[in-house]
Motif scaffolding. Structure first.
Motif, PDB file in Angstrom:
ATOM      1  N   ILE A   1       0.847  -1.197   0.000  1.00 55.03           N
ATOM      2  CA  ILE A   1       0.000   0.000   0.000  1.00 55.03           C
ATOM      3  C   ILE A   1       0.881   1.245   0.000  1.00 55.03           C
ATOM      4  O   ILE A   1       0.683   2.183  -0.769  1.00 55.03           O
ATOM      5  N   GLN A   2       1.913   1.189   0.856  1.00 55.40           N
ATOM      6  CA  GLN A   2       2.830   2.326   0.909  1.00 55.40           C
ATOM      7  C   GLN A   2       3.545   2.511  -0.439  1.00 55.40           C
ATOM      8  O   GLN A   2       3.666   3.616  -0.950  1.00 55.40           O
ATOM      9  N   LEU A   3       4.005   1.394  -1.031  1.00 57.69           N
ATOM     10  CA  LEU A   3       4.779   1.514  -2.266  1.00 57.69           C
ATOM     11  C   LEU A   3       3.894   1.930  -3.443  1.00 57.69           C
ATOM     12  O   LEU A   3       4.333   2.668  -4.326  1.00 57.69           O
ATOM     13  N   GLY A   4       2.653   1.458  -3.440  1.00 58.24           N
ATOM     14  CA  GLY A   4       1.779   1.757  -4.565  1.00 58.24           C
ATOM     15  C   GLY A   4       1.154   3.133  -4.476  1.00 58.24           C
ATOM     16  O   GLY A   4       0.901   3.782  -5.481  1.00 58.24           O
ATOM     17  N   TYR A   5       0.880   3.572  -3.257  1.00 57.47           N
ATOM     18  CA  TYR A   5       0.179   4.856  -3.079  1.00 57.47           C
ATOM     19  C   TYR A   5       0.942   5.698  -2.056  1.00 57.47           C
ATOM     20  O   TYR A   5       0.429   5.975  -0.966  1.00 57.47           O
ATOM     21  N   PRO A   6       2.177   6.108  -2.390  1.00 59.73           N
ATOM     22  CA  PRO A   6       3.005   6.779  -1.383  1.00 59.73           C
ATOM     23  C   PRO A   6       2.409   8.097  -0.894  1.00 59.73           C
ATOM     24  O   PRO A   6       2.757   8.545   0.196  1.00 59.73           O
ATOM     25  N   ASP A   7       1.522   8.702  -1.663  1.00 59.22           N
ATOM     26  CA  ASP A   7       1.024  10.011  -1.237  1.00 59.22           C
ATOM     27  C   ASP A   7      -0.342   9.952  -0.564  1.00 59.22           C
ATOM     28  O   ASP A   7      -0.786  10.922   0.025  1.00 59.22           O
ATOM     29  N   ALA A   8      -0.996   8.807  -0.674  1.00 65.23           N
ATOM     30  CA  ALA A   8      -2.358   8.715  -0.151  1.00 65.23           C
ATOM     31  C   ALA A   8      -2.347   8.427   1.345  1.00 65.23           C
ATOM     32  O   ALA A   8      -1.351   7.949   1.893  1.00 65.23           O
ATOM     33  N   THR A   9      -3.438   8.742   2.019  1.00 68.59           N
ATOM     34  CA  THR A   9      -3.582   8.336   3.417  1.00 68.59           C
ATOM     35  C   THR A   9      -4.852   7.509   3.557  1.00 68.59           C
ATOM     36  O   THR A   9      -5.836   7.724   2.851  1.00 68.59           O
ATOM     37  N   PHE A  10      -4.778   6.536   4.435  1.00 69.73           N
ATOM     38  CA  PHE A  10      -5.907   5.639   4.646  1.00 69.73           C
ATOM     39  C   PHE A  10      -6.225   5.598   6.129  1.00 69.73           C
ATOM     40  O   PHE A  10      -5.559   4.889   6.884  1.00 69.73           O
TER      41      PHE A  10
ATOM     42  N   TYR B   1      11.466   3.075   1.321  1.00 66.00           N
ATOM     43  CA  TYR B   1      10.118   3.405   1.775  1.00 66.00           C
ATOM     44  C   TYR B   1       9.422   4.317   0.785  1.00 66.00           C
ATOM     45  O   TYR B   1       8.240   4.219   0.543  1.00 66.00           O
ATOM     46  N   ASP B   2      10.226   5.170   0.174  1.00 69.69           N
ATOM     47  CA  ASP B   2       9.642   6.202  -0.666  1.00 69.69           C
ATOM     48  C   ASP B   2      10.657   6.582  -1.736  1.00 69.69           C
ATOM     49  O   ASP B   2      11.840   6.766  -1.426  1.00 69.69           O
ATOM     50  N   PHE B   3      10.211   6.685  -2.994  1.00 70.14           N
ATOM     51  CA  PHE B   3      11.144   7.004  -4.067  1.00 70.14           C
ATOM     52  C   PHE B   3      10.983   8.444  -4.557  1.00 70.14           C
ATOM     53  O   PHE B   3      11.516   8.799  -5.609  1.00 70.14           O
ATOM     54  N   ALA B   4      10.263   9.241  -3.796  1.00 70.29           N
ATOM     55  CA  ALA B   4       9.921  10.578  -4.282  1.00 70.29           C
ATOM     56  C   ALA B   4      11.161  11.409  -4.613  1.00 70.29           C
ATOM     57  O   ALA B   4      11.119  12.258  -5.506  1.00 70.29           O
ATOM     58  N   ASN B   5      12.270  11.145  -3.929  1.00 73.50           N
ATOM     59  CA  ASN B   5      13.452  11.967  -4.157  1.00 73.50           C
ATOM     60  C   ASN B   5      14.165  11.665  -5.462  1.00 73.50           C
ATOM     61  O   ASN B   5      15.070  12.376  -5.855  1.00 73.50           O
ATOM     62  N   TRP B   6      13.812  10.534  -6.107  1.00 70.57           N
ATOM     63  CA  TRP B   6      14.465  10.201  -7.370  1.00 70.57           C
ATOM     64  C   TRP B   6      13.577  10.595  -8.535  1.00 70.57           C
ATOM     65  O   TRP B   6      12.560   9.939  -8.794  1.00 70.57           O
ATOM     66  N   GLU B   7      13.988  11.611  -9.225  1.00 68.94           N
ATOM     67  CA  GLU B   7      13.240  12.037 -10.395  1.00 68.94           C
ATOM     68  C   GLU B   7      13.060  10.853 -11.350  1.00 68.94           C
ATOM     69  O   GLU B   7      11.986  10.587 -11.862  1.00 68.94           O
ATOM     70  N   SER B   8      14.146  10.070 -11.525  1.00 70.76           N
ATOM     71  CA  SER B   8      14.135   9.050 -12.576  1.00 70.76           C
ATOM     72  C   SER B   8      13.178   7.900 -12.287  1.00 70.76           C
ATOM     73  O   SER B   8      12.790   7.184 -13.196  1.00 70.76           O
ATOM     74  N   PHE B   9      12.816   7.709 -11.026  1.00 72.65           N
ATOM     75  CA  PHE B   9      11.915   6.581 -10.763  1.00 72.65           C
ATOM     76  C   PHE B   9      10.447   7.002 -10.702  1.00 72.65           C
ATOM     77  O   PHE B   9       9.579   6.182 -10.471  1.00 72.65           O
ATOM     78  N   ASN B  10      10.210   8.295 -10.902  1.00 75.56           N
ATOM     79  CA  ASN B  10       8.822   8.741 -10.886  1.00 75.56           C
ATOM     80  C   ASN B  10       8.012   8.084 -11.988  1.00 75.56           C
ATOM     81  O   ASN B  10       6.820   7.868 -11.852  1.00 75.56           O
ATOM     82  N   MET B  11       8.719   7.716 -13.073  1.00 70.82           N
ATOM     83  CA  MET B  11       7.990   7.093 -14.179  1.00 70.82           C
ATOM     84  C   MET B  11       7.384   5.757 -13.760  1.00 70.82           C
ATOM     85  O   MET B  11       6.520   5.228 -14.429  1.00 70.82           O
ATOM     86  N   PHE B  12       7.859   5.193 -12.648  1.00 74.60           N
ATOM     87  CA  PHE B  12       7.318   3.904 -12.219  1.00 74.60           C
ATOM     88  C   PHE B  12       6.117   4.041 -11.284  1.00 74.60           C
ATOM     89  O   PHE B  12       5.612   3.037 -10.799  1.00 74.60           O
ATOM     90  N   GLY B  13       5.693   5.271 -11.026  1.00 67.13           N
ATOM     91  CA  GLY B  13       4.580   5.469 -10.101  1.00 67.13           C
ATOM     92  C   GLY B  13       3.357   4.642 -10.452  1.00 67.13           C
ATOM     93  O   GLY B  13       2.825   3.900  -9.628  1.00 67.13           O
ATOM     94  N   GLY B  14       2.943   4.721 -11.723  1.00 68.96           N
ATOM     95  CA  GLY B  14       1.766   3.972 -12.157  1.00 68.96           C
ATOM     96  C   GLY B  14       1.982   2.478 -12.052  1.00 68.96           C
ATOM     97  O   GLY B  14       1.094   1.726 -11.633  1.00 68.96           O
ATOM     98  N   LEU B  15       3.183   2.061 -12.406  1.00 71.21           N
ATOM     99  CA  LEU B  15       3.503   0.638 -12.364  1.00 71.21           C
ATOM    100  C   LEU B  15       3.423   0.110 -10.935  1.00 71.21           C
ATOM    101  O   LEU B  15       2.865  -0.964 -10.680  1.00 71.21           O
TER     102      LEU B  15
END
Ligand code: HEM
Ligand SMILES: [Cu+2]
Lengths: 183, 601
Positions: free
Chosen positions: B66-75, B496-510
């Motif tokens: 859940i954390q990896l797939g939706y790093p910005d959401a809160t539940f 825990y979170d990849f937000a700091n890597w610009e290059s991995f943002n493309m994997f957000g949807g994946l």
């Protein structure tokens, strides 16, 4: 259908278990060798008492062997004496080892001071724990030997005991030689 | 009944004399279901404990996905169930690491080692070699109860204030050695080590019993070369365990000393938050050697039983002899040997001497040879077979597919030059989940579906089985295949979170996609659990002794065998286990004598 039997399954179990104990000490001694080749290794002296404890354990192996022989020949009182002696020698060995550790500490060879000392404590300590297991088993045989209620003629428990006892004896000799040769 | 019950009494297995035949075994609830010494009951205890653990471990993976797939959401509901570990509806980083660590520990050791070997070694060894029970039913029982104790300790570590161990399932020091290093390095780590020590004792007690039983208690005519491949694989599994677990134990003991008695086996020159630690002279790499000397054999401890069971199930359901029986045994043997010689392939980037590294590359790639032999033999067994697609068979075929996919990526990783790039990325995660995690789970499912009728006298529901299979295999590939691409792109594991890597943002949807599929697959497993427990009481009853038309001895026992397995004499064995489609017979069980006009095999 009669099961095939070459060696009693309990004894076989014990042999496999001894194999795994050997692996445990092999793991520790090889870690020791690796560590020794790195800087900061301090050479240590083994306490003198270890020589006496070694003599004690060697003698106890002989008495254990004789006890087994006596048991097989159903020489009851002889077996009783010998198993008691073995048990007492086992206890004596444990006491010697602990006094040995105490003497080491008095000399300033404490476990925390250097990795080499830590290894010494861990290796000899784990050996003593294995030996204490044997002493407890001896105690059980000892109680059985003097109990009026239990009558046993089955040599297997005594044989298993003897094998294990010789094993912890040889293990100690090996560890002692190892610790002397590679310091 | 009394004579059977008496001869299975451990002490009498060897004796052969009938002096003790008189005393009865009075089975109470406690002696039958709790402190049972019957290998079949112990097997079920391992299986059900393993299933409970699998549920917990699987649930953890859903939580951290859940954390990896939706790093910005809160539940907000996360906070409701997890309290301060998910304040504001978002997993805390500490808790994320705790979940990842526990997921790995639970699935590797408690589910795929104890749950898999514990179940099927216990269940199948006496039944398939023709023995009334294990060599020492007492040690066997103790093996389960040590596992149970280990489980209690590990479970309790989930509830301590500072949380369970959280340095990864490989618990590398110095992180795991210093209380100050993280919250998961406090009491949780000690509980982890104690629990694992108990676990190791459990698997040693189990393993030595399996070895002794296989070597000493085979029925008449059951020579080693007539053993079913399940037994061979369980044998090598036990040998690997007995020789490698003690080394992990010594590594764990040294770690306990470093943690609590002030020694410095693994520690040197450490500064935590500006504070210089007193420890000096140790080496963290030492731990990695000790750990992986177990760790690599461990992955085969997990895999080999799955291989053995799949071999058996594929042969039975193709109605064909297994192709290359001796080659199968030989490749199991060489895998077992090589398993001890490749541990440093997990350490290519530790500063290992490159020359030494190249030796380990060579030895590692050698494993591909016996692995390829096994794959070839499974495929040729399937080839033009008269295949019955039972759920068990589908899972066994799924196992082969996963083993191929995951083995190929192993060859990438085995080359140290490639591994420098791929190490500690999602590529490794994908590799070992496919080849070890999911593949072994498939072997285990295959085993459960196939032997369930022998365990409970009833069948599992087939429709639910098919749904379970298709959702799981499609889901597993959808989850783990994309991770290869993430890994090749350099995305590191255990973050825990990849937000700091610009290059991995493309994997957000994946990542979101992977997490969603993971949830679906988890739900499909609940379907299996329901099927399992429902069928124990309500499943379709088994009405024939040998429902699959199989050759091995367990199908010569009564539909619901008692303690002692065979009410009369143990059958004698006259042939190997794979006489399918021979001389016009569909199958010829092992206990059938060789006929006059029968052709040789
Ligand atoms: C051709 C066969 C195989 C080769 C050459 C191979 C090679 C490797 C290498 C080099 C690594 C280290 C990757 C890294 O950390 O950088 C690795 C990791 C791993 N492999 Fe394999 N492997 C093979 C098959 C298997 C099998 C059959 C299993 C399990 C049944 C397995 C389980 C694992 C696990 C669990 C890890 C990761 C452990 C971790 O770091 O958490 N591998 N493999
Ligand atoms: Cu490996």
């Amino acid at each position: 259908m009669e099961q095939r039997k070459k060696i009693h399954p309990y004894k076989f179990n014990l042999w496999v278990a001894m194999g795994s104990m050997v692996m445990m000490f092999a793991g520790l001694t090889s870690a020791y060798v690796v560590k020794r080749n790195q800087p900061n290794w301090q050479v240590f002296e083994l306490p003198h008492l270890f020589w006496y404890s070694t003599a004690v354990i060697l003698i106890s192996s002989v008495t254990m062997h004789l006890a087994l022989r006596a048991f097989k020949k159903t020489q009851k009182s002889k077996y009783r004496t010998l198993i008691s002696v073995t048990f007492l020698l086992g206890v004596l060995f444990v006491v010697c080892q602990f006094i040995g550790f105490y003497q080491l500490q008095q000399k300033g060879v404490t476990m925390q001071k250097n990795v080499s000392y830590s290894f010494l404590y861990v290796i000899a300590g784990l050996h003593v724990i294995h030996l204490i297991g044997g002493v407890i088993a001896l105690l059980v045989l000892f109680i059985k030997a003097f109990s009026k209620k239990v009558k046993t003629y089955d040599p297997v428990p005594v044989e298993v005991m003897a094998t294990y006892w010789h094993f912890v004896d040889f293990l100690w000799i090996y560890l002692l030689l190892f610790l002397m040769a590679i310091r | 009944m009394s004579s059977v019950a008496a001869t299975i009494d451990g002490a009498d297995i060897h004796a052969g004399h009938d002096a003790h035949q008189e005393h009865h075994h009075h089975e109470t609830f406690v002696s039958k279901y709790v402190f049972s010494q019957d290998h079949k009951m112990i097997a079920k205890q391992f299986l059900i404990t393993g299933m409970i653990w699998a549920f917990i471990g699987g649930l953890f993976s859903v939580l951290f996905r859940i954390q990896l797939g939706y790093p910005d959401a809160t539940f907000p509901w996360l906070q409701d169930i997890l309290g301060h570990w998910a304040e504001g509806g978002k997993l805390k980083p500490e808790f994320y690491y705790a979940m990842v660590t526990m997921h790995g520990t639970i699935l590797v050791f408690f589910v795929l080692t104890a749950g898999l070997s514990g179940t099927f070694a216990n269940f199948l060894i006496p039944l398939q070699i023709g023995a009334r029970d294990m060599a020492s039913p007492m040690l066997n029982m103790l093996s389960y109860w040590f596992f149970f104790l280990a489980s209690i300790v590990m479970f309790s570590s989930l509830f301590v204030q500072t949380g369970p161990a959280s340095g990864g399932w490989t618990i590398y020091p110095p992180l795991s050695a210093l209380h100050e290093a993280s919250s998961g390095s406090k009491i949780g780590m000690d509980l982890w080590l104690v629990s694992m020590a108990l676990f190791i004792i459990s698997s040693l007690l189990g393993g030595l019993n399996y070895i002794t039983t296989i070597l000493n208690l085979r029925t008449k005519g059951m020579s080693m070369t007539r053993l079913p491949l399940t037994i061979w694989s369980l044998f090598f599994t036990a040998v690997l365990g007995v020789l490698s677990f003690p080394v992990l134990l010594s590594g764990a003991i040294l770690l306990l000393f470093d943690r609590n008695l002030g020694t410095s086996f693994y520690l040197s020159d450490i500064v935590i938050a500006g504070k210089i630690m007193p420890n000096e002279g140790g080496s963290p790499i030492l731990f990695q050697h000790l750990f992986w000397f177990l760790g690599h054999p461990e992955v085969y401890i997990i895999l080999l039983p799955a291989m053995g069971m799949s071999s058996e199930i594929i042969s039975v359901n193709s109605r064909k002899p297994i192709f290359g029986y001796m080659a199968m045994v030989a490749s199991l043997f060489s895998i077992a040997i090589l398993a001890f010689l490749v541990w440093a392939h997990h350490m290519f980037v530790t500063g290992l001497n490159p020359f030494l590294g190249s030796i380990f590359v060579l030895l590692t790639l050698l494993i591909a040879v016996p692995s390829a032999i096994k794959v070839f033999n499974w495929l040729t067994t399937l080839w033009r077979g008269n295949i019955r697609f039972t759920p068990a068979m589908l899972f066994a075929i799924g196992f082969v597919s996963l083993f191929i996919s995951g083995g190929l990526t192993g060859i990438f990783l085995g080359n140290s030059a490639l591994d420098i790039h791929l190490h500690d990325t999602y590529f490794v995660v994908a590799h070992f989940h496919i080849v070890m995690g999911v593949a072994s789970f498939f072997g285990m499912f295959a085993g459960v579906y196939h032997w369930y009728p022998k365990m409970y006298g009833r069948f599992l529901n087939n429709t639910l089985g098919y749904i379970h299979f298709w959702v799981t295999i499609i889901g597993a590939y959808l989850i783990f295949w994309p991770m290869h691409y993430e890994g090749l792109a350099g995305m590191p594991r255990r973050y825990y979170d990849f937000a700091n890597w610009e290059s991995f943002n493309m994997f957000g949807g994946l990542n979101e996609f992977i997490s969603t599929v993971a949830l679906v697959v988890f739900v499909a497993q609940i379907l299996f659990v329901i099927n399992f427990f429902y069928s124990i009481w309500r499943g379709r009853k088994v009405t024939t002794q040998n429902p699959w038309g199989a050759n091995t001895l367990e199908w010569t026992t009564p539909i619901r065998p008692g303690h002692g397995n065979w009410p009369g004499e143990i059958p004698e064995v006259h042939r190997w286990a794979y006489d399918y489609a021979k001389d016009g017979n569909e199958f010829i069980p092992q206990n059938v004598p060789v006929g006059e006009d029968e052709s040789k095999h």
